[in-house]
Design a protein around this motif. Structure first.
Motif, PDB file in Angstrom:
ATOM      1  N   GLU B 147       0.818  -1.219   0.000  1.00  0.00           N
ATOM      2  CA  GLU B 147       0.000   0.000   0.000  1.00  0.00           C
ATOM      3  C   GLU B 147       0.853   1.273   0.000  1.00  0.00           C
ATOM      4  O   GLU B 147       0.345   2.374  -0.044  1.00  0.00           O
ATOM      5  N   MET B 148       2.161   1.090   0.036  1.00  0.00           N
ATOM      6  CA  MET B 148       3.062   2.242   0.034  1.00  0.00           C
ATOM      7  C   MET B 148       3.075   2.894  -1.352  1.00  0.00           C
ATOM      8  O   MET B 148       2.933   2.195  -2.350  1.00  0.00           O
ATOM      9  N   PRO B 149       3.258   4.237  -1.408  1.00  0.00           N
ATOM     10  CA  PRO B 149       3.347   4.861  -2.732  1.00  0.00           C
ATOM     11  C   PRO B 149       4.490   4.244  -3.553  1.00  0.00           C
ATOM     12  O   PRO B 149       5.600   4.065  -3.030  1.00  0.00           O
ATOM     13  N   GLY B 150       4.209   3.926  -4.816  1.00  0.00           N
ATOM     14  CA  GLY B 150       5.240   3.359  -5.676  1.00  0.00           C
ATOM     15  C   GLY B 150       6.444   4.272  -5.799  1.00  0.00           C
ATOM     16  O   GLY B 150       7.578   3.818  -5.918  1.00  0.00           O
ATOM     17  N   ALA B 151       6.188   5.590  -5.706  1.00  0.00           N
ATOM     18  CA  ALA B 151       7.264   6.565  -5.890  1.00  0.00           C
ATOM     19  C   ALA B 151       8.306   6.507  -4.782  1.00  0.00           C
ATOM     20  O   ALA B 151       9.387   7.054  -4.929  1.00  0.00           O
ATOM     21  N   GLU B 152       7.978   5.841  -3.672  1.00  0.00           N
ATOM     22  CA  GLU B 152       8.946   5.783  -2.569  1.00  0.00           C
ATOM     23  C   GLU B 152       9.926   4.615  -2.683  1.00  0.00           C
ATOM     24  O   GLU B 152      10.799   4.458  -1.846  1.00  0.00           O
ATOM     25  N   LEU B 153       9.773   3.813  -3.729  1.00  0.00           N
ATOM     26  CA  LEU B 153      10.743   2.739  -3.945  1.00  0.00           C
ATOM     27  C   LEU B 153      12.030   3.327  -4.519  1.00  0.00           C
ATOM     28  O   LEU B 153      12.061   4.484  -4.946  1.00  0.00           O
ATOM     29  N   SER B 154      13.088   2.521  -4.556  1.00  0.00           N
ATOM     30  CA  SER B 154      14.328   3.001  -5.174  1.00  0.00           C
ATOM     31  C   SER B 154      14.150   2.996  -6.687  1.00  0.00           C
ATOM     32  O   SER B 154      13.250   2.341  -7.221  1.00  0.00           O
ATOM     33  N   THR B 155      15.019   3.714  -7.385  1.00  0.00           N
ATOM     34  CA  THR B 155      14.888   3.831  -8.838  1.00  0.00           C
ATOM     35  C   THR B 155      14.882   2.464  -9.515  1.00  0.00           C
ATOM     36  O   THR B 155      14.086   2.204 -10.416  1.00  0.00           O
ATOM     37  N   GLY B 156      15.776   1.590  -9.051  1.00  0.00           N
ATOM     38  CA  GLY B 156      15.853   0.262  -9.654  1.00  0.00           C
ATOM     39  C   GLY B 156      14.575  -0.529  -9.416  1.00  0.00           C
ATOM     40  O   GLY B 156      14.094  -1.239 -10.304  1.00  0.00           O
ATOM     41  N   GLN B 157      14.040  -0.393  -8.205  1.00  0.00           N
ATOM     42  CA  GLN B 157      12.793  -1.096  -7.896  1.00  0.00           C
ATOM     43  C   GLN B 157      11.648  -0.538  -8.742  1.00  0.00           C
ATOM     44  O   GLN B 157      10.806  -1.285  -9.226  1.00  0.00           O
ATOM     45  N   ILE B 158      11.636   0.793  -8.923  1.00  0.00           N
ATOM     46  CA  ILE B 158      10.573   1.389  -9.732  1.00  0.00           C
ATOM     47  C   ILE B 158      10.642   0.854 -11.157  1.00  0.00           C
ATOM     48  O   ILE B 158       9.614   0.548 -11.765  1.00  0.00           O
ATOM     49  N   GLN B 159      11.862   0.697 -11.685  1.00  0.00           N
ATOM     50  CA  GLN B 159      11.947   0.205 -13.058  1.00  0.00           C
ATOM     51  C   GLN B 159      11.393  -1.217 -13.158  1.00  0.00           C
ATOM     52  O   GLN B 159      10.736  -1.568 -14.132  1.00  0.00           O
ATOM     53  N   ARG B 160      11.637  -2.041 -12.123  1.00  0.00           N
ATOM     54  CA  ARG B 160      11.066  -3.391 -12.148  1.00  0.00           C
ATOM     55  C   ARG B 160       9.545  -3.330 -11.964  1.00  0.00           C
ATOM     56  O   ARG B 160       8.808  -4.131 -12.535  1.00  0.00           O
TER      57      ARG B 160
END
Lengths: 286, 279
Positions: B147-160
């Motif tokens: 439920e966490m905002p996707g934007a709070e992941l690391s850049t690499g995680q966001i790309q995945r």
């Protein structure tokens, strides 16, 4: 002049300018809070008491009529202009409109933005006379909505513009329609949009010129949409012009209520914007 | 060679802004099914333009003219009554800049499924979100904070996350635009591993700056130069025995300088552009 002296000089100048602005703002707020607080806090009931029959002359009763008038005029006006502003800005920023058309509309918005509010007041008054109506709450709503519309549209437009293009690209890339993509862009720009809406609300609640000739400057409780009403800024003007010292002191109390409301709104906008900023691309770091 | 999943026929793209720029001069390429095709070439050679014209994504920008055709299987994606969003659903796209939609991690993956109505129950949606997050090796890292905002992941995680989001709508073809160029070496490696896992199941077209990445991942390579296809071949032959002079120069020049900065994809490609050769 030596380049480092130049740099230092500019540094002082910039700091001086910033300090001046902050000082003036702090002074205005403090004086209002202090003088208004002295009157208001000794008798807070005046904001919740309807005016007596001779309120403007002798200060019997309170100014609940203006508090309610402000809420009933600025509340609906904000909702109307918010809907219009978001629709316009989305239209201008999304792929519904051509760039050229957006430029023309933006020029008009700038003109509207720069138009003194008294001109809106006079415009709505002209309409009132033309259709043979009389000044009332509903025309106050219309005048305030016209006043708020360019402010909110420009803020929303700016917010949408600064939302990264990559959100659009990602959304289209997933097979979203133009409308779904526009909704996604609005979500990405939500912190800025909320700030703009609340700024519009704050400007609306503080404006006297637009409602001066349109809402009816009533000294009684608002009785219905087609009955005269008044708002806090107009009341403050009327109170401050009074011969009665008690009524004049109420002007400070009303100012106190108004400034607390505006400050409260600004805090609320910061809180809401912060909440949604977590979701914005770039997250809370941006 | 397997059947072509996607083909371009004499595809030409011109930007018609303040001045006309021909980005693609009529290219005909076949992208084989369930293989990874890498499009390589120096900056500004039309790689991204080619990729975006494969699912009509360039149409979201004004002033683009296109001629020729792109076919998904036997069906033209330009000469069709099918609405463009449906085409983009079938030909997925992963952007260069890792971008989370302004939604939670869960909703990012579920978004495509929701807009296309590709699920019957909440349980099915949950199951699909989990399946695709697992597919991109992200599930273990995020399962307790969906439920966490996707934007709070690391850049690499966001790309995945972007990859999972694109895969969730089950596209037939996946377009990847320099998907590792904004990532640090470790994240880039993770994304590469994911792509390597995926390429047996999906037809992937990948634009890349890195010659070594193309070497590691690609089955087929298309070399694009100034809007023309110079050479297209299977990866092995392409790198070991390039046929075209320009390819030889590009491969040689690139690997020599590219070698040490292998995973640091942000190398200045102008420095590694091929020497000018008379055409």
């Amino acid at each position: 002049m030596d380049r480092y002296t130049e740099q230092r000089l500019f540094g002082w100048l910039a700091r001086g300018a910033a300090a001046l602005v902050v000082a003036v703002m702090a002074l205005v707020v403090t004086v209002t809070l202090f003088r208004g607080g002295r009157v208001f806090l000794t008798d807070p009931a005046i904001a919740l008491t309807p005016p007596g029959s001779r309120y403007m002359l002798e200060g019997d009763g309170g100014f609940l009529h203006a508090v309610l008038g402000s809420i009933f005029i600025v509340g609906p006006a904000t909702i109307v202009s918010m809907v219009l502003a978001i629709s316009t800005a989305v239209y201008l920023q999304s792929d519904y409109s051509s760039e050229r058309f957006s430029d023309v509309v933006n020029m008009f918005l700038n003109v509207l933005w720069g138009t003194p509010p008294i001109v809106y007041g006079v415009f709505v008054l002209t309409v009132i006379i033309a259709i043979g109506a009389r000044t009332s709450l509903v025309f106050g709503i219309i005048a305030i909505a016209i006043f708020q519309y360019p402010i909110m549209t420009r803020y929303t437009d700016e917010a949408l513009r600064s939302a990264p293009d990559t959100v659009k690209e990602a959304s289209y890339g997933l097979g979203a329609t133009r409308f779904e993509t526009a909704v996604m862009t609005v979500r990405a720009a939500l912190p800025g949009i909320i700030a703009g809406i609340i700024m519009g609300f704050a400007r609306g609640i503080g404006d006297a010129a637009t409602v001066l000739f349109t809402a009816g400057r009533s000294t009684n409780m608002p009785a219905g949409p087609f009955e005269p009403a008044t708002t806090l800024p107009v009341l403050i003007f009327d109170q401050a012009m009074s011969f009665n010292a008690e009524v004049r002191s109420h002007a400070y109390a009303a100012s106190f209520v108004l400034i607390v409301a505006v400050l409260g709104l600004i805090v609320l906008s910061k809180l809401l914007a912060g909440r949604y900023a977590r979701y914005a691309p770039g997250g809370r770091h941006s | 060679m397997t059947d072509a999943a996607l083909t371009t026929e004499n595809l030409a793209v011109t930007y018609t802004g303040s001045r006309n720029v021909e980005a693609l001069n009529g290219v005909s390429i076949e992208f084989p099914e369930n293989q990874l095709t890498a499009i390589i070439g120096p900056s500004g050679c039309g790689k991204s333009t080619l990729l975006k014209s494969l699912n009509r994504l360039h149409e979201i920008k004004p002033n683009v003219e296109i001629s020729g055709d792109v076919c998904l299987g036997q069906q033209s994606i330009y000469d069709t009554d099918e609405p463009t969003p449906e085409i983009r659903k079938r030909i997925g796209y992963v952007p260069q800049t890792p971008t989370s939609l302004p939604l939670s991690i869960y909703e990012n993956v579920a978004y495509g499924l929701k807009i296309h109505g590709d699920y019957d129950s909440q349980a099915e949606l949950d199951e699909k979100v989990e399946r695709y997050l697992r597919k991109v090796n992200l599930w273990d890292e995020v399962e307790d904070r969906l439920e966490m905002p996707g934007a709070e992941l690391s850049t690499g995680q966001i790309q995945r996350l972007c990859l999972a989001r694109s895969l969730a709508i089950e596209p037939e073809v996946l377009l990847c635009d320099e998907v590792t160029s904004a990532l640090d070496p470790i994240s880039a490696e993770q994304v590469e591993e994911t792509l390597a896992d995926l390429k047996t199941e999906y037809t992937i077209v990948m634009v890349t700056h890195s010659m070594n990445q193309a070497k590691r991942l690609a089955d087929e390579v298309v070399f694009l130069y100034l809007g023309d296809v110079v050479e297209t071949n299977d990866a092995r032959s392409f790198f070991e025995s390039p046929e075209n002079e320009r390819t030889k120069a590009f491969v040689a020049g690139h690997t020599a300088t590219d070698y040490e900065t292998d995973t640091a994809e942000s190398t200045d490609t102008t420095a590694t552009a091929p020497p000018p050769i008379d055409r």
